[in-house]
Design a protein around this motif. Structure first.
Motif, PDB file in Angstrom:
ATOM      1  N   GLN A 227      46.152  49.904  39.460  1.00 50.37           N
ATOM      2  CA  GLN A 227      45.118  50.302  38.519  1.00 50.37           C
ATOM      3  C   GLN A 227      44.420  51.554  39.056  1.00 50.37           C
ATOM      4  N   GLY A 228      44.629  52.704  38.403  1.00 48.13           N
ATOM      5  CA  GLY A 228      44.016  53.935  38.863  1.00 48.13           C
ATOM      6  C   GLY A 228      44.405  55.093  37.969  1.00 48.13           C
ATOM      7  N   THR A 229      44.059  56.311  38.396  1.00 54.56           N
ATOM      8  CA  THR A 229      44.427  57.497  37.631  1.00 54.56           C
ATOM      9  C   THR A 229      45.909  57.785  37.813  1.00 54.56           C
ATOM     10  N   GLU A 230      46.446  58.664  36.982  1.00 55.33           N
ATOM     11  CA  GLU A 230      47.856  59.006  37.089  1.00 55.33           C
ATOM     12  C   GLU A 230      48.171  59.631  38.444  1.00 55.33           C
ATOM     13  N   PHE A 231      47.263  60.486  38.943  1.00 55.83           N
ATOM     14  CA  PHE A 231      47.495  61.097  40.253  1.00 55.83           C
ATOM     15  C   PHE A 231      47.479  60.040  41.346  1.00 55.83           C
ATOM     16  N   GLN A 232      46.502  59.137  41.303  1.00 52.58           N
ATOM     17  CA  GLN A 232      46.440  58.080  42.301  1.00 52.58           C
ATOM     18  C   GLN A 232      47.714  57.247  42.300  1.00 52.58           C
ATOM     19  N   LYS A 233      48.202  56.928  41.112  1.00 56.32           N
ATOM     20  CA  LYS A 233      49.423  56.123  41.014  1.00 56.32           C
ATOM     21  C   LYS A 233      50.610  56.858  41.628  1.00 56.32           C
ATOM     22  N   LYS A 234      50.683  58.181  41.444  1.00 54.05           N
ATOM     23  CA  LYS A 234      51.756  58.957  42.065  1.00 54.05           C
ATOM     24  C   LYS A 234      51.696  58.828  43.584  1.00 54.05           C
ATOM     25  N   VAL A 235      50.485  58.939  44.132  1.00 51.55           N
ATOM     26  CA  VAL A 235      50.315  58.822  45.582  1.00 51.55           C
ATOM     27  C   VAL A 235      50.695  57.424  46.049  1.00 51.55           C
ATOM     28  N   TRP A 236      50.216  56.405  45.348  1.00 51.13           N
ATOM     29  CA  TRP A 236      50.492  55.024  45.766  1.00 51.13           C
ATOM     30  C   TRP A 236      51.977  54.698  45.673  1.00 51.13           C
ATOM     31  N   HIS A 237      52.651  55.221  44.652  1.00 52.02           N
ATOM     32  CA  HIS A 237      54.096  55.005  44.560  1.00 52.02           C
ATOM     33  C   HIS A 237      54.826  55.770  45.665  1.00 52.02           C
TER      34      HIS A 237
END
Length: 210
Positions: free
Chosen positions: A76-86
């Motif tokens: 659960q986060g912004t699109e940029f955060q999700k890119k980093v987490w992935h």
């Protein structure tokens, strides 16, 4: 949206495992800042299938018998955060990356600070291994679970210890001390076990050698 949670005692403190429907949404630290990960209302659900499976896999990881997690995740986060987490999920067990390397991986080499901020808000600790992200010169940087736990996790992944076996305070202190020494050696480019190979060599860097 209501989230389900289960508390788990572990060698790195009490963890709060959080699920959204049938997906793992968060693993929170015992002394996590209240607003670091923003989630909705939570209800305790000790029989949740996904949380029981998360606990089982974490125990195997702490015992040194699991290197990869196989869990359904819901970031659960912004699109940029999700890119980093992935991107964190692609860092192999026993290896590390710098913030710059993660920024390059997500396609914005100038976003090093933003990568650091996203890394700090990673909701699914350990499974999405933000502990494997270190400074460019090898130093350990801020970590939501505390630097001692970051060192413990990296030490475990270097094959130096089983955290389940080192759960008592005396052994835990020894593990922290050994991990600290290895980290300092890596930072000083020691040639023996604790060398982190720079990415320019075309190899994936590891904080601790084999």
């Amino acid at each position: 949206m209501t989230y389900a949670y289960k508390l788990m005692d572990s060698p790195v403190g009490q963890l709060k495992l959080v699920a959204k429907d049938e997906h793992l949404a968060a693993i929170l630290w015992e002394h996590d800042k209240p607003n670091r990960v923003r989630l909705g209302e939570m209800v305790e659900a000790n029989e949740s299938a996904v949380l029981l499976e998360t606990e089982r896999q974490l125990r195997e990881y702490f015992a040194g018998t699991r290197q990869r997690f196989d869990l359904p995740l819901d970031f659960q986060g912004t699109e940029f955060q999700k890119k980093v987490w992935h991107a964190l999920l692609t860092i192999p067990f026993g290896q590390t990356r710098s913030y710059t390397e993660i920024a390059q991986q997500v396609g914005n080499v100038n976003a090093v600070r933003a990568v650091g901020a996203a890394n700090g808000r990673n909701p699914i600790s350990i499974v999405a291994p933000c502990h494997r992200v270190i400074g460019a010169s090898g130093e350990l940087t801020g970590f939501a679970g505390g630097l001692a736990n970051k060192m413990l996790l990296l030490s475990l992944e270097a094959g130096q210890t089983s955290l389940e076996a080192a759960a008592d305070d005396g052994q835990r202190c020894d593990v922290v001390r050994e991990a600290t020494q290895a980290t300092r050696a890596a930072k000083n480019n020691a040639p023996a076990k604790a060398t982190r190979h720079p990415p320019s060599r075309g190899t994936q860097g590891s904080l601790f050698g084999s």
